[in-house]
Design a protein around this motif. Structure first.
Motif, short mmCIF file in Angstrom:
data_model
loop_
_atom_site.label_atom_id
_atom_site.label_comp_id
_atom_site.label_asym_id
_atom_site.label_seq_id
_atom_site.Cartn_x
_atom_site.Cartn_y
_atom_site.Cartn_z
N PHE A 1 0.82 -1.21 0.00
CA PHE A 1 0.00 0.00 0.00
C PHE A 1 0.86 1.26 0.00
CE2 PHE A 1 -3.53 -2.74 1.56
CZ PHE A 1 -4.42 -2.41 0.58
N TRP A 2 1.89 1.28 0.82
CA TRP A 2 2.76 2.44 0.85
C TRP A 2 3.56 2.55 -0.45
CZ3 TRP A 2 1.90 6.10 4.19
CH2 TRP A 2 1.28 5.80 5.41
N GLY A 3 3.96 1.39 -0.98
CA GLY A 3 4.67 1.39 -2.25
C GLY A 3 3.81 1.90 -3.38
N PHE A 4 2.53 1.51 -3.36
CA PHE A 4 1.61 1.97 -4.41
C PHE A 4 1.47 3.48 -4.38
CE2 PHE A 4 -2.63 3.32 -5.72
CZ PHE A 4 -2.68 2.79 -7.01
N LEU A 5 1.40 4.05 -3.20
CA LEU A 5 1.26 5.50 -3.07
C LEU A 5 2.47 6.20 -3.69
CD1 LEU A 5 -0.53 7.73 -1.92
CD2 LEU A 5 0.69 7.52 0.24
N ILE A 6 3.65 5.65 -3.47
CA ILE A 6 4.87 6.24 -4.02
C ILE A 6 4.91 6.08 -5.54
CG2 ILE A 6 7.39 6.08 -4.07
CD1 ILE A 6 7.22 5.21 -1.11
N VAL A 7 4.58 4.87 -6.02
CA VAL A 7 4.58 4.61 -7.47
C VAL A 7 3.59 5.52 -8.18
CG1 VAL A 7 4.00 2.91 -9.25
CG2 VAL A 7 5.38 2.24 -7.29
N TYR A 8 2.43 5.74 -7.56
CA TYR A 8 1.42 6.64 -8.13
C TYR A 8 2.01 8.03 -8.36
CZ TYR A 8 -2.44 9.98 -8.22
OH TYR A 8 -3.26 11.02 -8.55
N SER B 1 -10.72 17.69 2.26
CA SER B 1 -11.78 16.68 2.14
C SER B 1 -11.35 15.52 1.25
CB SER B 1 -13.07 17.32 1.60
OG SER B 1 -12.86 17.89 0.32
N ASN B 2 -10.42 15.74 0.33
CA ASN B 2 -9.94 14.65 -0.52
C ASN B 2 -8.74 13.94 0.06
OD1 ASN B 2 -11.39 14.44 -3.32
ND2 ASN B 2 -11.33 16.61 -2.85
N THR B 3 -7.83 14.66 0.69
CA THR B 3 -6.69 13.99 1.31
C THR B 3 -7.14 13.14 2.49
OG1 THR B 3 -6.22 15.90 2.75
CG2 THR B 3 -5.12 15.83 0.63
N ALA B 4 -8.22 13.56 3.17
CA ALA B 4 -8.73 12.79 4.30
C ALA B 4 -9.26 11.43 3.85
CB ALA B 4 -9.83 13.57 5.01
N VAL B 5 -9.87 11.38 2.66
CA VAL B 5 -10.38 10.11 2.15
C VAL B 5 -9.23 9.15 1.88
CG1 VAL B 5 -11.60 8.99 0.25
CG2 VAL B 5 -12.46 11.13 1.19
N VAL B 6 -8.17 9.65 1.26
CA VAL B 6 -7.01 8.79 0.98
C VAL B 6 -6.40 8.30 2.29
CG1 VAL B 6 -4.66 8.75 0.05
CG2 VAL B 6 -6.49 9.88 -1.22
N LEU C 1 -16.14 -2.03 3.24
CA LEU C 1 -16.59 -3.11 2.37
C LEU C 1 -15.41 -3.80 1.70
CD1 LEU C 1 -18.83 -4.71 0.98
CD2 LEU C 1 -18.96 -2.90 -0.74
N ALA C 2 -14.46 -3.01 1.21
CA ALA C 2 -13.30 -3.57 0.52
C ALA C 2 -12.52 -4.51 1.44
CB ALA C 2 -12.40 -2.45 0.01
N LYS C 3 -12.42 -4.15 2.73
CA LYS C 3 -11.68 -4.99 3.68
C LYS C 3 -12.32 -6.35 3.86
CE LYS C 3 -9.87 -1.02 6.27
NZ LYS C 3 -9.96 -0.26 7.54
N LEU D 1 -7.77 -2.38 -5.11
CA LEU D 1 -8.47 -1.67 -6.18
C LEU D 1 -9.19 -0.44 -5.65
CD1 LEU D 1 -9.20 -1.56 -9.14
CD2 LEU D 1 -11.15 -3.05 -8.68
N MET D 2 -9.85 -0.57 -4.50
CA MET D 2 -10.57 0.56 -3.95
C MET D 2 -9.61 1.66 -3.52
SD MET D 2 -13.47 1.84 -3.60
CE MET D 2 -14.46 0.40 -3.96
N THR D 3 -8.45 1.26 -2.98
CA THR D 3 -7.44 2.26 -2.63
C THR D 3 -6.95 2.99 -3.87
OG1 THR D 3 -6.70 0.87 -0.78
CG2 THR D 3 -5.22 2.63 -1.48
#
Length: 468
Positions: free
Chosen positions: A9-16, A137-142, A292-294, A303-305
């Motif tokens: 998950f942390w890697g995905f954030l960086i790759v993004y 409001s958007n950073t809080a969702v992430v 729900l994703a969990k 995918l939801m992340t």
């Protein structure tokens, strides 16, 4: 296993962040940084514009709010929230009229020309509040996909996401935002297909759309609030309105209509997540998609992340781009200040400051739905200003009476002011008072705008632009 999942998950954030930076073109000119033109000065294509409007308005908080409202009110909640997307075609029609009939080149310029600098300054303040809300409001969702609200993983994830988005936004401006929107839209479409494939086989369309109660207390009050705010809500959002002035009028109008319809459908589909969660008995904790994703395994969570990061990124980079244009281009032009040589630098500095201070509410854990309903109430006074301009004589007095009345009502409601008598509430649902304030407030704002123009015949007395 948990360690590998966390690493991913942390890697995905960086790759993004790396991918977005790589795909974002470097904007070297004012036309590219503030108006979305390519290096050759060519305006945005219809495909890019439609895609950009569509995904830029699919906020991460929107997907979350749609699902949460679906869980609370069934299909009524989903449709109520999706109704906000119908304001995109309305905005397109109004902007088309302003451009064709009144030669408007932007909303700030239009207000300055017709209502004076004071009106434009007031409008810019409202825009800044809107953009400020879009950051947290958007950073809080992430952050919610990495930890509970207020926790260290939550704050770190939201802050890293902000940093990555800021880096490529500084590089590409509005052009970079529009180009990267294509990638973000692709991720969102894949996620939408996932929702359909995952949910529909177990709970068909018939069962999903039959949920909820079509009553004021069952969410219809929120639906009516959305309907009332359709005529004002879009005009304080430069993420949308800036895109109304960057290509030919008819092309713009078609893009606005198509993207609005697509957005409405997409939000209704994502409300199915909340409805599905409710039917499955999944407890709502403020972020139904994450919960729900969990329950559906690592693949669904990934995918939801991904879709939340993509949706939030498309909105946040557009927020930064619109902010930089407002501060570095629109406001100096309004004040007749020639800052062309440093306008991009001014825009970049404004992005950095907003990235820092705009996340303070996220750290404090503010309710993300308030970013929509309350800000929408604050700007109900914009409806008559943009819709009735030219039908009644535009006056400075009318602008300020309408605008500030709306601001007063929105702020008073936000701080739970006890000045509103109970008889203003319509129905007994959660949004009864909000509905009443918006209905009677819109009527009052319309009268406040129209009456000075109807009775004024002298420019010297009230600033009327009509020299009768």
């Amino acid at each position: 296993m948990q360690e590998y999942q966390s690493l991913f998950f942390w890697g995905f954030l960086i790759v993004y962040g790396v991918i977005m930076y790589a795909f974002s073109p470097k904007a070297r000119s004012i036309g590219s940084f503030f108006k979305g033109e390519d290096e050759g000065g060519v305006k945005v294509s219809p495909f890019l514009l439609t895609t950009s409007i569509f995904i830029s308005w699919i906020f991460a908080k929107s997907v979350t709010n749609a699902a949460n409202l679906g869980a609370s009110y069934g299909i009524v909640g989903g449709i109520a929230y999706a109704t906000y997307w119908l304001c995109i075609p309305i905005a397109g029609i109004v902007i088309y009229r302003l451009r064709r009939k009144f030669k408007a080149t932007g909303l700030v310029q239009f207000l300055t020309s017709n209502y004076g600098a004071a009106a434009s300054i007031a409008f810019c303040v409202a825009i800044l509040v809107r953009l400020f809300n879009e950051v947290w409001s958007n950073t809080a969702v992430v952050g919610g996909y990495y930890g509970d609200s207020g926790s260290m993983p939550f704050i770190i994830a939201a802050s890293l996401f902000t940093l990555f988005t800021l880096v490529y936004s500084v590089r590409g401006g509005l052009r970079g935002s529009i180009v990267t929107d294509v990638i973000q839209a692709l991720v969102f479409i894949i996620a939408t297909l996932w929702v359909i494939v995952t949910i529909l086989p177990k709970h068909g369309v018939g069962e999903l759309v039959s949920t909820g109660s079509w009553s004021l207390g069952g969410g219809v009050d929120l639906l009516l609030v959305a309907v009332l705010q359709l005529v004002s809500y879009p005009f304080h959002d430069p993420v949308l309105t800036d895109r109304g002035f960057i290509c030919e009028e008819k092309t713009m109008l078609k893009s606005f209509v198509i993207s609005g319809i697509l957005g409405f459908v997409a939000i209704v589909i994502f409300s199915f997540i909340g409805i599905y969660g409710s039917l499955e008995g999944i407890a709502a904790k403020g972020n139904i998609p994450a919960e729900l994703a969990k329950t559906m395994g690592i693949g669904s969570t990934i995918l939801m992340t991904a879709v939340m990061i993509a949706a939030a990124g498309s909105t946040l980079d557009s927020t930064f781009a619109s902010l930089s244009k407002l501060v570095g281009y629109d406001i100096p032009a309004m004040l007749n200040k020639d800052v062309a040589k440093i306008s991009i630098k001014i825009g970049i500095i404004s992005m950095i400051l907003f990235a820092i201070f705009g996340n303070l509410p996220m750290i404090m854990g503010t309710d993300i739905l308030k970013a929509t309903t309350i800000s929408g109430t604050m700007v109900i006074g914009l409806a008559p200003i943009f819709l009735l301009h030219g039908f009644v004589s535009p006056t400075k007095l009318g602008f300020h009476l309408s605008f500030w009345l709306g601001i007063f009502l929105g702020v008073a409601f936000a701080f739970d002011a006890k000045i509103f008598p109970e008889f203003l509430a319509i129905g007994s649902g959660k949004y009864a008072m909000l509905l009443g304030i918006n209905l009677y407030g819109l009527i009052a704002c319309t009268l406040a705008y129209a009456l000075p123009g109807m009775f004024c015949g002298c420019k010297d007395k009230c600033g009327c632009k009509d020299k009768r």
